[in-house]
Design an enzyme around this catalytic site. Structure first.
Site, short mmCIF file in Angstrom:
data_model
loop_
_atom_site.label_atom_id
_atom_site.label_comp_id
_atom_site.label_asym_id
_atom_site.label_seq_id
_atom_site.Cartn_x
_atom_site.Cartn_y
_atom_site.Cartn_z
N ARG A 93 2.96 3.17 10.65
CA ARG A 93 3.84 2.78 9.56
C ARG A 93 3.44 3.51 8.29
O ARG A 93 2.27 3.57 7.92
CB ARG A 93 3.75 1.27 9.32
CG ARG A 93 4.34 0.83 7.97
CD ARG A 93 5.52 -0.03 8.08
NE ARG A 93 6.17 -0.26 6.80
CZ ARG A 93 6.50 -1.44 6.34
NH1 ARG A 93 6.23 -2.51 7.04
NH2 ARG A 93 7.14 -1.55 5.20
N ARG A 104 11.82 1.84 8.70
CA ARG A 104 10.41 1.68 9.05
C ARG A 104 10.24 1.64 10.55
O ARG A 104 11.06 1.09 11.27
CB ARG A 104 9.82 0.45 8.40
CG ARG A 104 10.39 -0.82 8.91
CD ARG A 104 10.81 -1.89 7.95
NE ARG A 104 11.26 -1.51 6.66
CZ ARG A 104 11.01 -2.18 5.56
NH1 ARG A 104 10.32 -3.27 5.61
NH2 ARG A 104 11.47 -1.80 4.42
N ASP A 107 7.54 -3.29 11.15
CA ASP A 107 7.35 -4.18 10.01
C ASP A 107 6.94 -5.53 10.57
O ASP A 107 7.65 -6.09 11.41
CB ASP A 107 8.64 -4.30 9.21
CG ASP A 107 8.47 -5.11 7.94
OD1 ASP A 107 7.37 -5.09 7.35
OD2 ASP A 107 9.44 -5.77 7.53
N ASP A 109 5.67 -9.35 9.37
CA ASP A 109 5.55 -10.25 8.22
C ASP A 109 5.10 -11.63 8.67
O ASP A 109 5.59 -12.14 9.69
CB ASP A 109 6.89 -10.40 7.50
CG ASP A 109 7.30 -9.17 6.73
OD1 ASP A 109 6.43 -8.52 6.14
OD2 ASP A 109 8.51 -8.87 6.70
#
Length: 173
Positions: A93, A104, A107, A109
């Protein structure tokens, strides 16, 4: 003499995975393998994969998104965040500080970490945009339909309140 063992129960955390560069499903599969290999972490549930419209910046490929439920033996949200950032780095990344919502490769989170609530520069819990994003709420509702956020809001109600439509494996918002 044996080392004392922790008596703390695992903390249930929820994370989101997303990719819109290259082979998104393969990137999410690789990220799931990395997450499952984290010490003290068990993947308790995984949502289906969803193809989702980009949010914010629309002129980019659609995303593949998923939500995982994790049981974390280390009751520390910071440790989980650090591990996820390490996975992103290991997978290649590249963060563009100017194009924060751009394409991207991967990702990851932290959405929720138990009932922890905090607002800090490095980590905000629950995730600050969790209640606005169908690409998170729909898969979260799939694996935890009765989940209540620390605020007392129900995932079912939040998902209904966000304007969106699901068509097969696609989420339009």
């Amino acid at each position: 003499m044996a080392e004392p063992r922790s008596c703390k129960a695992p903390v249930r955390a929820y994370i989101s995975l997303g990719s819109n560069l290259g082979d998104g499903p393969a990137h999410l599969a690789e990220a799931r393998r990395w997450v499952a290999a984290l010490p003290g972490v068990t993947v308790a549930a995984a949502s289906s994969l969803y193809r989702t419209e980009p949010q914010g910046r629309k002129d980019q490929p659609w995303f593949v998104n998923q939500v995982l439920a994790l049981d974390c033996g280390d009751p520390c949200a910071d440790a989980l965040l650090s591990a996820l950032l390490g996975i992103e780095d290991a997978m290649g990344r590249v963060r563009d500080p100017v194009d924060r919502f751009g394409p991207r490769l991967i990702d990851l989170d932290v959405l929720l970490f138990g009932d922890e609530v905090r607002t800090e520069p490095r980590l905000t819990l629950p995730h600050p945009r969790l209640t606005e994003r169908a690409f998170v709420l729909v898969p979260l509702r799939e694996i935890a339909p009765d989940l209540m956020l620390p605020s007392g809001q129900c995932v079912q109600d939040l998902a209904r309140a966000v304007p969106h439509r699901v068509q097969g494996d696609r989420i339009f918002q």
